[in-house]
Design an enzyme around this catalytic site. Structure first.
Site, short mmCIF file in Angstrom:
data_model
loop_
_atom_site.label_atom_id
_atom_site.label_comp_id
_atom_site.label_asym_id
_atom_site.label_seq_id
_atom_site.Cartn_x
_atom_site.Cartn_y
_atom_site.Cartn_z
N SER A 378 -3.67 -11.56 -11.95
CA SER A 378 -3.43 -12.01 -13.31
C SER A 378 -4.05 -13.38 -13.58
O SER A 378 -5.27 -13.51 -13.60
CB SER A 378 -1.92 -12.02 -13.58
OG SER A 378 -1.64 -12.13 -14.95
N ASP A 389 -18.06 -16.87 -13.02
CA ASP A 389 -18.99 -16.64 -14.13
C ASP A 389 -19.75 -17.90 -14.52
O ASP A 389 -20.92 -17.84 -14.91
CB ASP A 389 -18.23 -16.09 -15.34
CG ASP A 389 -17.81 -14.65 -15.14
OD1 ASP A 389 -18.29 -14.02 -14.18
OD2 ASP A 389 -16.99 -14.15 -15.93
N LYS A 404 -5.29 -7.11 -11.91
CA LYS A 404 -4.40 -7.05 -13.07
C LYS A 404 -5.05 -7.79 -14.24
O LYS A 404 -5.07 -9.02 -14.27
CB LYS A 404 -3.03 -7.65 -12.76
CG LYS A 404 -2.07 -7.60 -13.95
CD LYS A 404 -0.74 -8.25 -13.62
CE LYS A 404 0.20 -8.21 -14.83
NZ LYS A 404 -0.27 -9.03 -15.96
#
Length: 598
Positions: A378, A389, A404
Protein backbone atom coordinates in the site's frame (compact mmCIF):
# COMPACT_ATOMS: atom_id res chain seq x y z
CA UNK A 1 -29.31 -14.26 9.04
CA UNK A 2 -25.76 -13.55 10.18
CA UNK A 3 -26.51 -14.76 13.71
CA UNK A 4 -28.37 -17.85 12.48
CA UNK A 5 -25.45 -18.75 10.21
CA UNK A 6 -23.03 -18.32 13.11
CA UNK A 7 -25.13 -20.60 15.33
CA UNK A 8 -25.01 -23.30 12.65
CA UNK A 9 -21.25 -22.80 12.41
CA UNK A 10 -20.91 -23.23 16.18
CA UNK A 11 -23.02 -26.39 16.10
CA UNK A 12 -20.89 -27.89 13.33
CA UNK A 13 -17.66 -26.84 15.01
CA UNK A 14 -18.76 -28.31 18.34
CA UNK A 15 -19.54 -31.60 16.64
CA UNK A 16 -16.21 -31.74 14.81
CA UNK A 17 -14.21 -30.82 17.92
CA UNK A 18 -15.97 -33.72 19.65
CA UNK A 19 -14.99 -36.02 16.77
CA UNK A 20 -11.41 -34.71 16.93
CA UNK A 21 -11.19 -35.32 20.68
CA UNK A 22 -12.42 -38.91 20.20
CA UNK A 23 -9.75 -39.49 17.57
CA UNK A 24 -7.12 -38.09 19.94
CA UNK A 25 -7.96 -40.79 22.51
CA UNK A 26 -8.26 -43.56 19.91
CA UNK A 27 -5.50 -46.02 19.06
CA UNK A 28 -3.74 -45.34 15.74
CA UNK A 29 -1.68 -47.69 13.59
CA UNK A 30 1.35 -45.71 12.47
CA UNK A 31 2.66 -48.58 10.34
CA UNK A 32 -0.04 -48.14 7.69
CA UNK A 33 0.85 -46.39 4.43
CA UNK A 34 -1.72 -43.60 4.70
CA UNK A 35 -1.42 -40.01 3.56
CA UNK A 36 -2.97 -36.64 4.40
CA UNK A 37 -3.76 -34.19 1.58
CA UNK A 38 -2.99 -30.64 2.75
CA UNK A 39 -4.00 -28.66 -0.35
CA UNK A 40 -7.69 -27.78 0.04
CA UNK A 41 -7.95 -27.01 -3.68
CA UNK A 42 -7.20 -30.66 -4.49
CA UNK A 43 -10.01 -32.19 -2.44
CA UNK A 44 -13.75 -32.05 -2.88
CA UNK A 45 -16.28 -31.28 -0.17
CA UNK A 46 -17.04 -34.34 1.94
CA UNK A 47 -20.08 -36.17 0.60
CA UNK A 48 -20.94 -37.79 3.96
CA UNK A 49 -20.22 -37.22 7.64
CA UNK A 50 -18.24 -40.49 7.67
CA UNK A 51 -15.93 -39.10 4.97
CA UNK A 52 -15.57 -35.84 6.91
CA UNK A 53 -14.79 -37.69 10.15
CA UNK A 54 -12.16 -39.79 8.40
CA UNK A 55 -10.43 -36.62 7.22
CA UNK A 56 -10.33 -35.49 10.83
CA UNK A 57 -8.93 -38.89 11.82
CA UNK A 58 -6.04 -38.38 9.42
CA UNK A 59 -5.49 -34.82 10.58
CA UNK A 60 -5.40 -35.85 14.25
CA UNK A 61 -3.19 -38.84 13.42
CA UNK A 62 -0.72 -36.56 11.64
CA UNK A 63 -0.56 -34.15 14.60
CA UNK A 64 -0.08 -37.03 17.06
CA UNK A 65 2.65 -38.54 14.91
CA UNK A 66 4.53 -35.25 14.68
CA UNK A 67 4.29 -34.70 18.45
CA UNK A 68 5.35 -38.28 19.15
CA UNK A 69 8.43 -38.04 16.93
CA UNK A 70 9.36 -34.61 18.34
CA UNK A 71 9.19 -36.09 21.82
CA UNK A 72 11.44 -38.95 20.75
CA UNK A 73 14.00 -36.47 19.41
CA UNK A 74 13.82 -34.37 22.60
CA UNK A 75 14.47 -37.44 24.75
CA UNK A 76 17.49 -38.37 22.62
CA UNK A 77 18.84 -34.82 22.92
CA UNK A 78 18.43 -34.82 26.71
CA UNK A 79 20.16 -38.22 26.98
CA UNK A 80 23.13 -36.87 25.06
CA UNK A 81 23.39 -33.71 27.15
CA UNK A 82 25.70 -33.55 30.18
CA UNK A 83 24.10 -30.45 31.68
CA UNK A 84 20.78 -30.05 33.43
CA UNK A 85 18.12 -28.13 31.54
CA UNK A 86 17.58 -24.57 32.68
CA UNK A 87 14.07 -23.30 33.28
CA UNK A 88 14.24 -21.19 30.12
CA UNK A 89 15.42 -24.03 27.90
CA UNK A 90 13.15 -26.84 29.07
CA UNK A 91 11.41 -28.74 26.32
CA UNK A 92 7.64 -28.88 26.36
CA UNK A 93 6.95 -32.18 28.13
CA UNK A 94 3.17 -31.93 27.77
CA UNK A 95 1.61 -35.22 26.68
CA UNK A 96 0.86 -35.03 22.91
CA UNK A 97 -2.75 -36.09 23.49
CA UNK A 98 -3.30 -33.49 26.19
CA UNK A 99 -1.72 -30.85 23.95
CA UNK A 100 -4.25 -31.58 21.20
CA UNK A 101 -7.16 -31.70 23.66
CA UNK A 102 -6.07 -28.27 24.88
CA UNK A 103 -5.93 -26.94 21.31
CA UNK A 104 -9.50 -28.04 20.62
CA UNK A 105 -10.75 -26.71 23.98
CA UNK A 106 -9.22 -23.33 23.16
CA UNK A 107 -10.83 -23.33 19.71
CA UNK A 108 -14.28 -23.91 21.13
CA UNK A 109 -13.71 -21.47 23.97
CA UNK A 110 -12.67 -18.72 21.58
CA UNK A 111 -15.68 -19.20 19.31
CA UNK A 112 -18.11 -19.40 22.23
CA UNK A 113 -16.87 -16.00 23.45
CA UNK A 114 -17.78 -14.14 20.26
CA UNK A 115 -20.48 -11.61 21.06
CA UNK A 116 -23.11 -10.45 18.56
CA UNK A 117 -20.96 -7.51 17.50
CA UNK A 118 -18.09 -9.79 16.56
CA UNK A 119 -20.43 -12.20 14.80
CA UNK A 120 -21.82 -9.32 12.75
CA UNK A 121 -18.29 -8.11 12.00
CA UNK A 122 -17.30 -11.56 10.69
CA UNK A 123 -20.40 -11.80 8.51
CA UNK A 124 -20.29 -8.30 7.03
CA UNK A 125 -16.54 -8.59 6.41
CA UNK A 126 -17.08 -11.89 4.59
CA UNK A 127 -19.80 -10.22 2.53
CA UNK A 128 -17.67 -7.16 1.71
CA UNK A 129 -14.62 -9.25 0.79
CA UNK A 130 -16.60 -10.84 -2.05
CA UNK A 131 -16.00 -7.58 -3.95
CA UNK A 132 -12.31 -7.22 -3.08
CA UNK A 133 -10.04 -8.48 -0.28
CA UNK A 134 -9.69 -5.15 1.53
CA UNK A 135 -13.30 -4.09 2.06
CA UNK A 136 -14.59 -4.94 5.52
CA UNK A 137 -16.74 -3.89 8.45
CA UNK A 138 -15.03 -2.65 11.62
CA UNK A 139 -16.92 -2.90 14.89
CA UNK A 140 -16.51 -0.02 17.38
CA UNK A 141 -13.94 -2.13 19.24
CA UNK A 142 -11.96 -2.87 16.06
CA UNK A 143 -12.09 0.80 15.12
CA UNK A 144 -10.66 1.71 18.54
CA UNK A 145 -7.78 -0.73 18.01
CA UNK A 146 -7.16 0.72 14.53
CA UNK A 147 -6.96 4.25 15.92
CA UNK A 148 -4.43 3.12 18.52
CA UNK A 149 -2.19 1.70 15.80
CA UNK A 150 -2.40 4.89 13.75
CA UNK A 151 -1.62 7.28 16.60
CA UNK A 152 0.89 4.89 18.26
CA UNK A 153 -0.41 5.55 21.76
CA UNK A 154 -3.01 4.40 24.26
CA UNK A 155 -3.87 4.83 27.93
CA UNK A 156 -3.24 1.73 30.02
CA UNK A 157 -0.63 -0.18 31.99
CA UNK A 158 1.74 -1.11 29.16
CA UNK A 159 1.51 -4.90 29.06
CA UNK A 160 0.80 -7.16 26.08
CA UNK A 161 -1.51 -10.04 27.00
CA UNK A 162 -2.37 -13.41 25.46
CA UNK A 163 -5.01 -16.03 26.15
CA UNK A 164 -3.92 -19.52 27.22
CA UNK A 165 -6.46 -22.22 28.10
CA UNK A 166 -8.85 -19.75 29.74
CA UNK A 167 -6.15 -17.70 31.49
CA UNK A 168 -4.94 -14.20 30.65
CA UNK A 169 -1.14 -14.36 30.55
CA UNK A 170 1.36 -11.48 30.39
CA UNK A 171 3.21 -11.83 27.06
CA UNK A 172 5.48 -8.78 27.33
CA UNK A 173 5.99 -5.54 29.25
CA UNK A 174 6.19 -2.25 27.34
CA UNK A 175 9.21 -0.16 28.45
CA UNK A 176 8.17 3.14 30.01
CA UNK A 177 4.66 1.97 30.85
CA UNK A 178 2.98 1.75 34.24
CA UNK A 179 3.76 -1.97 34.64
CA UNK A 180 7.39 -1.42 33.70
CA UNK A 181 7.79 1.46 36.17
CA UNK A 182 6.08 -0.52 38.95
CA UNK A 183 8.25 -3.60 38.19
CA UNK A 184 6.06 -6.17 40.00
CA UNK A 185 4.13 -7.63 37.06
CA UNK A 186 6.28 -10.11 35.15
CA UNK A 187 6.12 -11.94 31.83
CA UNK A 188 4.24 -15.29 32.18
CA UNK A 189 2.29 -14.06 35.23
CA UNK A 190 -1.43 -14.90 35.05
CA UNK A 191 -3.97 -12.12 35.61
CA UNK A 192 -7.00 -13.77 37.21
CA UNK A 193 -8.99 -10.72 38.30
CA UNK A 194 -9.42 -7.04 37.35
CA UNK A 195 -10.96 -4.22 39.35
CA UNK A 196 -11.13 -0.45 39.19
CA UNK A 197 -10.08 1.95 41.95
CA UNK A 198 -13.30 1.18 43.80
CA UNK A 199 -15.57 -1.83 43.82
CA UNK A 200 -15.02 -5.57 43.61
CA UNK A 201 -12.36 -7.35 41.60
CA UNK A 202 -13.98 -9.30 38.74
CA UNK A 203 -12.93 -12.88 38.07
CA UNK A 204 -11.70 -12.99 34.45
CA UNK A 205 -11.01 -16.73 34.06
CA UNK A 206 -12.24 -17.80 30.59
CA UNK A 207 -13.21 -14.20 29.83
CA UNK A 208 -12.59 -13.09 26.25
CA UNK A 209 -9.17 -11.47 25.95
CA UNK A 210 -10.50 -8.34 24.23
CA UNK A 211 -12.88 -7.78 27.16
CA UNK A 212 -10.03 -8.16 29.65
CA UNK A 213 -7.94 -5.65 27.70
CA UNK A 214 -10.77 -3.11 27.72
CA UNK A 215 -11.23 -3.54 31.48
CA UNK A 216 -7.53 -2.80 32.00
CA UNK A 217 -7.40 0.17 29.63
CA UNK A 218 -8.78 3.46 30.88
CA UNK A 219 -8.13 7.18 31.25
CA UNK A 220 -4.60 8.07 32.25
CA UNK A 221 -4.18 8.89 35.91
CA UNK A 222 -6.84 6.40 37.05
CA UNK A 223 -6.13 3.23 39.03
CA UNK A 224 -6.67 -0.36 37.94
CA UNK A 225 -6.29 -3.29 40.35
CA UNK A 226 -4.96 -6.59 39.08
CA UNK A 227 -5.22 -9.90 40.89
CA UNK A 228 -2.14 -11.78 39.71
CA UNK A 229 -0.96 -15.37 40.09
CA UNK A 230 2.83 -15.23 40.01
CA UNK A 231 4.58 -17.52 37.55
CA UNK A 232 7.58 -17.64 39.89
CA UNK A 233 5.98 -18.88 43.12
CA UNK A 234 2.29 -19.41 42.25
CA UNK A 235 1.08 -16.96 44.94
CA UNK A 236 -1.86 -14.59 44.45
CA UNK A 237 -1.17 -10.89 44.82
CA UNK A 238 -3.05 -7.65 44.08
CA UNK A 239 -1.21 -4.87 42.26
CA UNK A 240 -2.58 -1.31 42.11
CA UNK A 241 -1.32 0.39 38.92
CA UNK A 242 -1.95 3.94 37.79
CA UNK A 243 -2.70 4.09 34.09
CA UNK A 244 -0.53 6.34 31.94
CA UNK A 245 -0.08 7.19 28.29
CA UNK A 246 1.76 4.38 26.54
CA UNK A 247 3.81 5.28 23.49
CA UNK A 248 4.09 2.34 21.08
CA UNK A 249 7.69 3.18 20.26
CA UNK A 250 8.43 -0.18 18.65
CA UNK A 251 6.21 0.93 15.74
CA UNK A 252 7.60 4.43 15.24
CA UNK A 253 10.32 5.72 12.93
CA UNK A 254 13.88 5.12 14.14
CA UNK A 255 17.19 6.12 12.65
CA UNK A 256 20.86 5.38 13.16
CA UNK A 257 24.15 6.12 11.43
CA UNK A 258 26.32 3.10 10.72
CA UNK A 259 30.06 3.47 10.32
CA UNK A 260 30.69 0.67 7.85
CA UNK A 261 34.46 0.28 8.28
CA UNK A 262 34.35 -2.24 11.10
CA UNK A 263 31.13 -3.86 9.92
CA UNK A 264 31.74 -4.62 6.23
CA UNK A 265 35.40 -3.64 5.88
CA UNK A 266 34.73 -0.56 3.73
CA UNK A 267 34.67 3.06 4.91
CA UNK A 268 31.39 4.93 4.78
CA UNK A 269 28.61 6.58 6.76
CA UNK A 270 25.20 5.06 6.06
CA UNK A 271 22.07 6.61 7.57
CA UNK A 272 19.43 3.92 8.10
CA UNK A 273 15.76 4.79 8.70
CA UNK A 274 13.43 2.05 9.94
CA UNK A 275 9.86 2.91 8.87
CA UNK A 276 7.46 0.24 10.25
CA UNK A 277 4.24 1.98 9.10
CA UNK A 278 2.86 5.23 7.69
CA UNK A 279 1.10 6.21 10.90
CA UNK A 280 -0.85 9.41 11.53
CA UNK A 281 -2.91 10.61 14.47
CA UNK A 282 -5.97 11.71 12.47
CA UNK A 283 -7.82 12.99 15.54
CA UNK A 284 -4.82 15.04 16.62
CA UNK A 285 -4.37 16.46 13.14
CA UNK A 286 -8.03 17.47 12.73
CA UNK A 287 -8.12 18.83 16.29
CA UNK A 288 -5.19 21.15 15.68
CA UNK A 289 -2.97 19.44 18.26
CA UNK A 290 0.59 20.67 17.94
CA UNK A 291 3.19 17.98 17.14
CA UNK A 292 0.59 15.25 16.60
CA UNK A 293 2.04 11.82 15.84
CA UNK A 294 3.07 11.58 12.20
CA UNK A 295 5.46 9.30 10.30
CA UNK A 296 6.33 12.18 7.97
CA UNK A 297 7.36 14.45 10.82
CA UNK A 298 9.45 11.68 12.39
CA UNK A 299 11.24 10.90 9.11
CA UNK A 300 11.96 14.63 8.65
CA UNK A 301 13.44 14.74 12.16
CA UNK A 302 15.79 11.83 11.44
CA UNK A 303 16.80 13.26 8.06
CA UNK A 304 17.69 16.51 9.83
CA UNK A 305 20.01 14.57 12.13
CA UNK A 306 21.59 12.83 9.13
CA UNK A 307 22.15 16.19 7.41
CA UNK A 308 23.99 17.59 10.42
CA UNK A 309 26.23 14.51 10.59
CA UNK A 310 26.76 14.29 6.80
CA UNK A 311 25.94 10.72 5.78
CA UNK A 312 27.11 9.32 2.43
CA UNK A 313 23.86 7.50 1.63
CA UNK A 314 20.43 6.94 3.20
CA UNK A 315 18.74 3.52 3.46
CA UNK A 316 14.96 3.40 4.05
CA UNK A 317 13.87 0.02 5.48
CA UNK A 318 10.25 -0.72 4.48
CA UNK A 319 10.32 -4.46 5.14
CA UNK A 320 7.04 -5.68 6.69
CA UNK A 321 5.53 -2.17 6.37
CA UNK A 322 1.88 -2.83 5.51
CA UNK A 323 1.09 0.82 4.71
CA UNK A 324 -1.04 3.36 6.53
CA UNK A 325 -2.08 6.92 5.73
CA UNK A 326 -1.90 8.05 2.10
CA UNK A 327 -1.13 11.60 3.23
CA UNK A 328 1.99 10.37 5.02
CA UNK A 329 3.20 8.53 1.89
CA UNK A 330 2.82 11.75 -0.11
CA UNK A 331 4.60 13.83 2.54
CA UNK A 332 7.53 11.44 2.95
CA UNK A 333 7.93 11.09 -0.83
CA UNK A 334 8.12 14.88 -1.02
CA UNK A 335 11.09 14.87 1.32
CA UNK A 336 13.14 13.26 -1.47
CA UNK A 337 11.75 14.93 -4.62
CA UNK A 338 11.47 18.64 -5.44
CA UNK A 339 7.80 19.20 -6.25
CA UNK A 340 5.79 17.12 -8.67
CA UNK A 341 3.25 14.30 -8.79
CA UNK A 342 3.54 11.51 -6.21
CA UNK A 343 0.58 9.26 -6.95
CA UNK A 344 -2.42 9.18 -9.27
CA UNK A 345 -5.78 8.20 -7.79
CA UNK A 346 -8.68 6.98 -9.92
CA UNK A 347 -12.11 7.80 -8.51
CA UNK A 348 -15.18 5.51 -8.86
CA UNK A 349 -16.34 7.75 -11.73
CA UNK A 350 -13.12 7.06 -13.65
CA UNK A 351 -11.74 10.56 -13.02
CA UNK A 352 -8.00 10.52 -12.26
CA UNK A 353 -6.76 12.89 -9.59
CA UNK A 354 -3.05 13.59 -9.15
CA UNK A 355 -1.65 14.09 -5.65
CA UNK A 356 1.41 16.34 -5.77
CA UNK A 357 4.29 17.21 -3.53
CA UNK A 358 3.75 20.97 -3.45
CA UNK A 359 6.64 21.87 -1.17
CA UNK A 360 9.76 23.26 -2.83
CA UNK A 361 13.08 21.70 -1.94
CA UNK A 362 13.99 18.37 -0.38
CA UNK A 363 15.06 17.15 3.03
CA UNK A 364 17.77 14.95 1.49
CA UNK A 365 19.26 15.08 -2.02
CA UNK A 366 21.91 12.34 -1.90
CA UNK A 367 22.01 8.65 -2.87
CA UNK A 368 19.01 6.66 -1.63
CA UNK A 369 18.38 2.90 -1.19
CA UNK A 370 14.93 1.48 -0.32
CA UNK A 371 14.59 -2.07 1.07
CA UNK A 372 11.26 -3.86 0.50
CA UNK A 373 9.85 -7.36 0.81
CA UNK A 374 6.62 -9.19 0.01
CA UNK A 375 5.00 -7.63 3.10
CA UNK A 376 5.70 -4.05 1.99
CA UNK A 377 2.26 -2.92 0.90
CA UNK A 378 0.00 0.00 0.00
CA UNK A 379 1.62 3.28 1.15
CA UNK A 380 5.01 1.54 1.11
CA UNK A 381 4.47 0.77 -2.57
CA UNK A 382 3.48 4.36 -3.31
CA UNK A 383 6.77 5.56 -1.82
CA UNK A 384 8.86 2.85 -3.51
CA UNK A 385 7.11 3.57 -6.82
CA UNK A 386 7.90 7.28 -6.57
CA UNK A 387 11.57 6.61 -5.85
CA UNK A 388 11.79 4.18 -8.79
CA UNK A 389 9.84 6.22 -11.35
CA UNK A 390 11.71 9.44 -10.56
CA UNK A 391 14.97 7.45 -10.74
CA UNK A 392 15.63 8.96 -7.34
CA UNK A 393 17.16 5.82 -5.82
CA UNK A 394 17.35 2.05 -6.11
CA UNK A 395 14.95 -0.56 -4.75
CA UNK A 396 16.40 -3.78 -3.28
CA UNK A 397 14.94 -6.81 -1.51
CA UNK A 398 12.39 -9.42 -2.60
CA UNK A 399 11.46 -9.79 -6.28
CA UNK A 400 8.48 -7.47 -5.79
CA UNK A 401 6.32 -5.88 -3.11
CA UNK A 402 2.87 -7.01 -1.94
CA UNK A 403 0.82 -5.54 -4.79
CA UNK A 404 -1.93 -3.64 -2.95
CA UNK A 405 -2.88 -0.76 -5.23
CA UNK A 406 -6.26 0.21 -3.80
CA UNK A 407 -7.47 2.93 -1.46
CA UNK A 408 -10.07 2.36 1.25
CA UNK A 409 -12.35 4.94 2.81
CA UNK A 410 -13.90 4.66 6.28
CA UNK A 411 -17.61 5.44 6.44
CA UNK A 412 -19.66 5.80 9.59
CA UNK A 413 -22.43 3.21 9.87
CA UNK A 414 -25.44 5.29 10.91
CA UNK A 415 -28.74 3.88 12.16
CA UNK A 416 -31.85 4.73 10.15
CA UNK A 417 -34.52 4.13 12.79
CA UNK A 418 -36.62 7.30 13.33
CA UNK A 419 -36.71 9.09 16.68
CA UNK A 420 -33.59 7.29 17.91
CA UNK A 421 -30.49 9.26 18.74
CA UNK A 422 -27.37 7.13 18.34
CA UNK A 423 -23.93 8.44 17.49
CA UNK A 424 -22.31 6.97 14.35
CA UNK A 425 -19.49 5.50 16.45
CA UNK A 426 -22.00 3.14 18.08
CA UNK A 427 -22.28 1.21 14.80
CA UNK A 428 -18.61 1.09 13.83
CA UNK A 429 -17.14 1.80 10.41
CA UNK A 430 -17.47 0.38 6.93
CA UNK A 431 -14.12 0.18 5.15
CA UNK A 432 -14.77 0.25 1.42
CA UNK A 433 -12.40 0.13 -1.53
CA UNK A 434 -13.38 3.25 -3.48
CA UNK A 435 -10.22 4.20 -5.39
CA UNK A 436 -7.22 2.68 -7.12
CA UNK A 437 -3.84 4.35 -7.14
CA UNK A 438 -1.25 4.43 -9.90
CA UNK A 439 2.40 5.33 -10.09
CA UNK A 440 3.35 8.57 -11.80
CA UNK A 441 4.32 6.62 -14.94
CA UNK A 442 0.79 5.17 -15.07
CA UNK A 443 1.39 1.60 -13.89
CA UNK A 444 -0.81 0.34 -11.08
CA UNK A 445 0.92 -1.32 -8.14
CA UNK A 446 -2.14 -3.60 -7.97
CA UNK A 447 -1.30 -7.32 -8.14
CA UNK A 448 2.24 -6.84 -9.50
CA UNK A 449 3.69 -4.51 -6.87
CA UNK A 450 6.94 -2.59 -7.33
CA UNK A 451 9.79 -4.75 -8.61
CA UNK A 452 13.23 -4.50 -7.04
CA UNK A 453 16.22 -3.30 -9.05
CA UNK A 454 18.43 -5.76 -7.14
CA UNK A 455 16.93 -8.96 -5.70
CA UNK A 456 18.39 -10.59 -2.58
CA UNK A 457 17.65 -14.26 -1.83
CA UNK A 458 15.05 -14.68 0.93
CA UNK A 459 12.66 -17.43 1.94
CA UNK A 460 9.72 -15.04 2.27
CA UNK A 461 10.04 -14.21 -1.44
CA UNK A 462 8.79 -17.73 -2.20
CA UNK A 463 5.81 -17.76 0.16
CA UNK A 464 2.30 -17.35 -1.22
CA UNK A 465 2.22 -13.73 -0.07
CA UNK A 466 0.86 -10.83 -2.02
CA UNK A 467 -2.27 -9.45 -3.61
CA UNK A 468 -2.13 -11.96 -6.46
CA UNK A 469 -2.72 -14.80 -3.97
CA UNK A 470 -5.82 -13.20 -2.40
CA UNK A 471 -9.37 -14.13 -3.38
CA UNK A 472 -11.25 -11.55 -5.46
CA UNK A 473 -8.20 -9.31 -5.96
CA UNK A 474 -8.60 -6.62 -8.60
CA UNK A 475 -6.45 -7.02 -11.75
CA UNK A 476 -3.42 -4.97 -12.78
CA UNK A 477 -4.05 -2.12 -15.20
CA UNK A 478 -2.46 1.17 -16.21
CA UNK A 479 -3.36 4.73 -17.15
CA UNK A 480 -1.54 7.63 -18.78
CA UNK A 481 1.70 8.86 -17.27
CA UNK A 482 1.67 12.09 -15.31
CA UNK A 483 4.04 14.88 -16.26
CA UNK A 484 7.19 14.83 -14.14
CA UNK A 485 10.96 15.28 -14.40
CA UNK A 486 13.21 12.27 -13.75
CA UNK A 487 16.45 12.69 -11.82
CA UNK A 488 19.83 11.25 -12.81
CA UNK A 489 20.46 9.12 -9.73
CA UNK A 490 19.72 5.84 -11.52
CA UNK A 491 20.51 4.44 -14.96
CA UNK A 492 20.83 0.89 -16.34
CA UNK A 493 24.62 1.00 -16.21
CA UNK A 494 24.67 1.88 -12.51
CA UNK A 495 22.16 -0.84 -11.64
CA UNK A 496 24.02 -3.44 -13.72
CA UNK A 497 27.34 -2.67 -12.03
CA UNK A 498 25.91 -2.71 -8.51
CA UNK A 499 23.94 -5.88 -9.24
CA UNK A 500 27.00 -7.68 -10.61
CA UNK A 501 29.00 -6.93 -7.49
CA UNK A 502 26.11 -8.03 -5.27
CA UNK A 503 25.68 -11.32 -7.13
CA UNK A 504 29.41 -11.99 -6.82
CA UNK A 505 29.36 -11.44 -3.04
CA UNK A 506 26.20 -13.53 -2.60
CA UNK A 507 27.73 -16.41 -4.58
CA UNK A 508 30.65 -16.52 -2.15
CA UNK A 509 28.71 -15.90 1.07
CA UNK A 510 27.99 -19.00 3.19
CA UNK A 511 24.91 -17.46 4.78
CA UNK A 512 23.28 -16.61 1.48
CA UNK A 513 24.12 -20.09 0.20
CA UNK A 514 22.38 -21.45 3.29
CA UNK A 515 19.33 -19.39 2.33
CA UNK A 516 19.43 -20.80 -1.20
CA UNK A 517 19.49 -24.34 0.22
CA UNK A 518 16.60 -23.48 2.56
CA UNK A 519 14.62 -22.13 -0.39
CA UNK A 520 15.20 -25.33 -2.36
CA UNK A 521 14.05 -27.47 0.59
CA UNK A 522 11.00 -25.24 1.13
CA UNK A 523 9.94 -25.43 -2.52
CA UNK A 524 10.31 -29.19 -2.44
CA UNK A 525 8.06 -29.42 0.63
CA UNK A 526 5.64 -26.84 -0.77
CA UNK A 527 5.08 -28.85 -3.92
CA UNK A 528 4.59 -32.04 -1.91
CA UNK A 529 1.04 -31.67 -0.56
CA UNK A 530 0.42 -35.32 0.41
CA UNK A 531 2.01 -36.06 3.79
CA UNK A 532 2.80 -39.57 4.96
CA UNK A 533 1.19 -40.94 8.13
CA UNK A 534 3.66 -43.84 8.33
CA UNK A 535 5.99 -43.42 11.32
CA UNK A 536 9.05 -45.00 9.67
CA UNK A 537 8.65 -42.88 6.53
CA UNK A 538 8.25 -39.66 8.52
CA UNK A 539 11.25 -40.54 10.77
CA UNK A 540 13.38 -40.93 7.65
CA UNK A 541 12.14 -37.62 6.20
CA UNK A 542 12.77 -35.77 9.47
CA UNK A 543 16.27 -37.23 9.74
CA UNK A 544 17.09 -36.07 6.23
CA UNK A 545 15.74 -32.58 6.95
CA UNK A 546 17.66 -32.34 10.21
CA UNK A 547 20.90 -33.45 8.54
CA UNK A 548 20.45 -30.89 5.75
CA UNK A 549 19.65 -27.97 8.06
CA UNK A 550 21.74 -28.70 11.17
CA UNK A 551 24.46 -26.22 10.27
CA UNK A 552 21.89 -23.67 9.13
CA UNK A 553 20.07 -23.76 12.49
CA UNK A 554 23.27 -22.93 14.37
CA UNK A 555 23.82 -19.88 12.16
CA UNK A 556 20.21 -18.74 12.64
CA UNK A 557 20.62 -18.90 16.41
CA UNK A 558 23.73 -16.74 16.17
CA UNK A 559 21.82 -14.17 14.10
CA UNK A 560 19.01 -14.00 16.67
CA UNK A 561 21.58 -13.25 19.35
CA UNK A 562 22.98 -10.40 17.26
CA UNK A 563 19.47 -9.05 16.61
CA UNK A 564 18.97 -8.41 20.31
CA UNK A 565 22.11 -6.26 20.38
CA UNK A 566 21.22 -4.05 17.39
CA UNK A 567 17.45 -3.71 17.04
CA UNK A 568 17.29 -1.04 14.32
CA UNK A 569 19.49 -2.56 11.61
CA UNK A 570 21.14 -5.61 13.19
CA UNK A 571 24.35 -7.15 11.99
CA UNK A 572 23.53 -10.09 9.76
CA UNK A 573 24.40 -11.25 6.26
CA UNK A 574 21.29 -9.68 4.67
CA UNK A 575 21.64 -6.23 6.22
CA UNK A 576 25.39 -6.22 5.63
CA UNK A 577 24.81 -6.95 1.93
CA UNK A 578 22.35 -4.03 1.87
CA UNK A 579 25.12 -1.82 3.28
CA UNK A 580 27.56 -3.10 0.64
CA UNK A 581 25.00 -2.34 -2.08
CA UNK A 582 24.55 1.17 -0.68
CA UNK A 583 28.32 1.78 -0.71
CA UNK A 584 28.59 0.36 -4.25
CA UNK A 585 25.78 2.67 -5.32
CA UNK A 586 27.62 5.72 -3.98
CA UNK A 587 30.82 4.63 -5.72
CA UNK A 588 28.97 4.00 -9.01
CA UNK A 589 27.44 7.49 -8.94
CA UNK A 590 30.93 8.91 -8.39
CA UNK A 591 32.35 6.78 -11.23
CA UNK A 592 34.61 4.91 -8.80
CA UNK A 593 32.99 1.47 -8.64
CA UNK A 594 35.27 -1.45 -9.41
CA UNK A 595 33.08 -4.18 -10.91
CA UNK A 596 33.74 -7.77 -9.91
CA UNK A 597 34.79 -10.11 -12.74
CA UNK A 598 33.42 -13.21 -10.99
Amino acid sequence: FAYEAFEIYKERLTRQMGVANRWVDAEHDFSLDEELETDADKIEWSATTDELDDRWRRRVKYDLLQSMLSQEEDEKDSEGSDSDESDTNKKDKTDPKERLHKRYRNTLLQVSQYDTGEQLEMYLTALASVFDPHSSYMSPESWEDFEIQMRLSLDGIGAALRADDGYTVVASIVPGGAASDDDRLKVKDKIVGVGQAEGDIVDIYEMKLSEVVRMIRGPRGTVVRLQVKSDEDGKLRIYDLTRKKIELKESEVKGEIIETGDRVGRPGRVGVISLPSFYRDFAGASGGIENFKSAGADVARVLGQFARKQVDVVVIDLRNNGGGALTEAVEISGQFIDRGPVVQVKEPSGYVRVLDDKESGVMYNGPLVVICNRLSASASEIFAGVIKDYRRGIIIGDTTTHGKGTVQNLLDVSPRQPFRIVTPADRGKLKLTIQQFYRVKGDSTQNRGVRSDIVLPSLIDHWDLGESFLDNALPFDKIRSASFAESKFVNPQVIAAVQQNSESRIGKDNDFQRVERSIARYLDRKNKTRLSLNADTVRQERAQDEKASKEDKVEEEEEEKKDAEAPIFPENYYNDEALNIALDYVAALQGNLAVSKN
